[in-house]
Design a protein around this motif. Structure first.
Motif, PDB file in Angstrom:
ATOM      1  N   LEU A  30       0.835  -1.183   0.148  1.00 12.65           N
ATOM      2  CA  LEU A  30       0.028  -0.013  -0.020  1.00 12.65           C
ATOM      3  C   LEU A  30       0.733   1.196   0.187  1.00 12.65           C
ATOM      4  N   ASN A  31       2.125   1.279   0.493  1.00 16.68           N
ATOM      5  CA  ASN A  31       2.900   2.408   0.726  1.00 16.68           C
ATOM      6  C   ASN A  31       3.954   2.495  -0.247  1.00 16.68           C
ATOM      7  N   ALA A  32       3.894   1.484  -1.329  1.00 14.19           N
ATOM      8  CA  ALA A  32       4.951   1.520  -2.324  1.00 14.19           C
ATOM      9  C   ALA A  32       5.157   2.849  -3.118  1.00 14.19           C
ATOM     10  N   GLY A  33       6.370   3.136  -3.219  1.00 13.85           N
ATOM     11  CA  GLY A  33       6.479   4.446  -3.988  1.00 13.85           C
ATOM     12  C   GLY A  33       5.751   4.804  -5.284  1.00 13.85           C
ATOM     13  N   PRO A  34       5.400   5.901  -5.567  1.00 14.56           N
ATOM     14  CA  PRO A  34       4.919   6.118  -6.739  1.00 14.56           C
ATOM     15  C   PRO A  34       5.805   5.936  -7.928  1.00 14.56           C
ATOM     16  N   GLU A  35       5.410   5.564  -9.037  1.00 12.95           N
ATOM     17  CA  GLU A  35       6.232   5.375 -10.362  1.00 12.95           C
ATOM     18  C   GLU A  35       6.526   6.751 -10.955  1.00 12.95           C
ATOM     19  N   ALA A  36       7.533   6.986 -11.873  1.00 12.21           N
ATOM     20  CA  ALA A  36       7.855   8.266 -12.349  1.00 12.21           C
ATOM     21  C   ALA A  36       6.498   8.953 -13.128  1.00 12.21           C
ATOM     22  N   THR A 136      -6.919   2.808   5.335  1.00  5.75           N
ATOM     23  CA  THR A 136      -6.337   1.842   5.995  1.00  5.75           C
ATOM     24  C   THR A 136      -5.571   2.697   6.967  1.00  5.75           C
ATOM     25  N   PHE A 137      -5.364   2.129   8.274  1.00  7.16           N
ATOM     26  CA  PHE A 137      -4.606   2.872   9.307  1.00  7.16           C
ATOM     27  C   PHE A 137      -3.764   2.085   9.966  1.00  7.16           C
ATOM     28  N   HIS A 138      -2.676   2.201  10.187  1.00  9.55           N
ATOM     29  CA  HIS A 138      -1.519   1.439  11.044  1.00  9.55           C
ATOM     30  C   HIS A 138      -0.708   2.531  11.574  1.00  9.55           C
ATOM     31  N   GLY A 139      -0.382   2.307  12.813  1.00 10.30           N
ATOM     32  CA  GLY A 139       0.229   3.332  13.729  1.00 10.30           C
ATOM     33  C   GLY A 139       1.438   3.953  12.993  1.00 10.30           C
ATOM     34  N   SER A 141       1.108   5.279   9.850  1.00 12.10           N
ATOM     35  CA  SER A 141       0.704   5.493   8.414  1.00 12.10           C
ATOM     36  C   SER A 141      -0.865   5.423   8.271  1.00 12.10           C
ATOM     37  N   VAL A 142      -1.374   6.378   7.283  1.00  7.81           N
ATOM     38  CA  VAL A 142      -2.682   6.284   6.820  1.00  7.81           C
ATOM     39  C   VAL A 142      -2.731   6.211   5.665  1.00  7.81           C
ATOM     40  N   ASN A 143      -3.306   5.439   4.794  1.00 11.36           N
ATOM     41  CA  ASN A 143      -3.708   5.527   3.460  1.00 11.36           C
ATOM     42  C   ASN A 143      -5.190   5.567   2.910  1.00 11.36           C
ATOM     43  N   ASN A 173       2.438  11.586   7.189  1.00  7.34           N
ATOM     44  CA  ASN A 173       2.238   9.905   7.300  1.00  7.34           C
ATOM     45  C   ASN A 173       1.019   9.895   6.646  1.00  7.34           C
ATOM     46  N   VAL A 174       0.274  10.541   5.901  1.00  8.38           N
ATOM     47  CA  VAL A 174      -1.051  10.277   5.350  1.00  8.38           C
ATOM     48  C   VAL A 174      -0.655  10.368   3.708  1.00  8.38           C
ATOM     49  N   LYS A 175      -1.276   9.483   3.146  1.00  7.91           N
ATOM     50  CA  LYS A 175      -1.224   9.194   1.608  1.00  7.91           C
ATOM     51  C   LYS A 175      -2.733   9.088   1.204  1.00  7.91           C
TER      52      LYS A 175
END
Length: 181
Positions: A30-36, A136-139, A141-143, A173-175
């Motif tokens: 879920l937190n994978a970096g964005p592509e170019a 999704t919420f994990h201590g 990180s929030v997506n 910490n929020v995406k």
């Protein structure tokens, strides 16, 4: 074959380790970096908030995403049910020592709190006029995936305000990801 208390404890801990590894993998995905060329940064109160765009997807992917929010909630609920079942098993096992029992109860309480926060955030985002949202919420990180093609700075600010108020997480910490069905 009946396991003695020590072996049973190790089997339960092994199961929890596998569950934790799965949760870490899922969080990393879920937190994978964005592509170019896919992301754009938005400045909000001196902090940079990452916004990813799902535009440019193929028609196949767009059709597959038609039920994204429903599928996401079903998969999240199934995963949570499995996690709760593991924790309930540990709690119910009479061979669990006091420390393991307390840890399992704390994990279950944290899981339930996260579920409540996610539900509240999704409901508040829909109340702001968005068609749907998945959170999704994990201590730490929030997506947030919002059912729209693009987000204005004002909309991002509204979503960020809701997330920060409900979770206490900082903006970095929020995406927030726009993802039209």
């Amino acid at each position: 074959m009946k396991l003695d208390g020590r072996k049973q404890k190790y089997v339960l801990i092994g199961g929890l380790v596998l569950l934790l590894a799965g949760a870490v993998y899922w969080n990393c995905q879920l937190n994978a970096g964005p592509e170019a060329g896919e992301s754009e940064g938005t400045q909000q109160g001196g902090e940079t908030l990452q916004i990813e765009s799902m535009s440019g997807e193929t028609q196949e992917n767009a059709n597959a995403g038609e039920d994204y929010f429903e599928t996401f909630r079903t998969e999240r609920e199934n995963m949570r049910d499995m996690e709760i079942d593991y924790l309930d098993e540990i709690i119910a096992t009479s061979a669990s020592d006091v420390e393991t029992l307390a840890d399992a109860q704390a994990q279950k309480l944290a899981l339930v709190n996260n579920m409540e926060k996610e539900f509240t955030i999704e409901s508040l985002i829909r109340a702001k006029g968005f068609r749907d949202a998945a959170v999704t919420f994990h201590g730490g990180s929030v997506n947030v995936v919002v059912d729209c093609e693009t987000l204005t700075d004002e909309q991002v600010a509204q979503i960020l305000d809701i997330v920060q108020r409900e979770t206490g997480e900082s903006a970095e910490n929020v995406k927030v990801i726009p993802g039209a069905q």
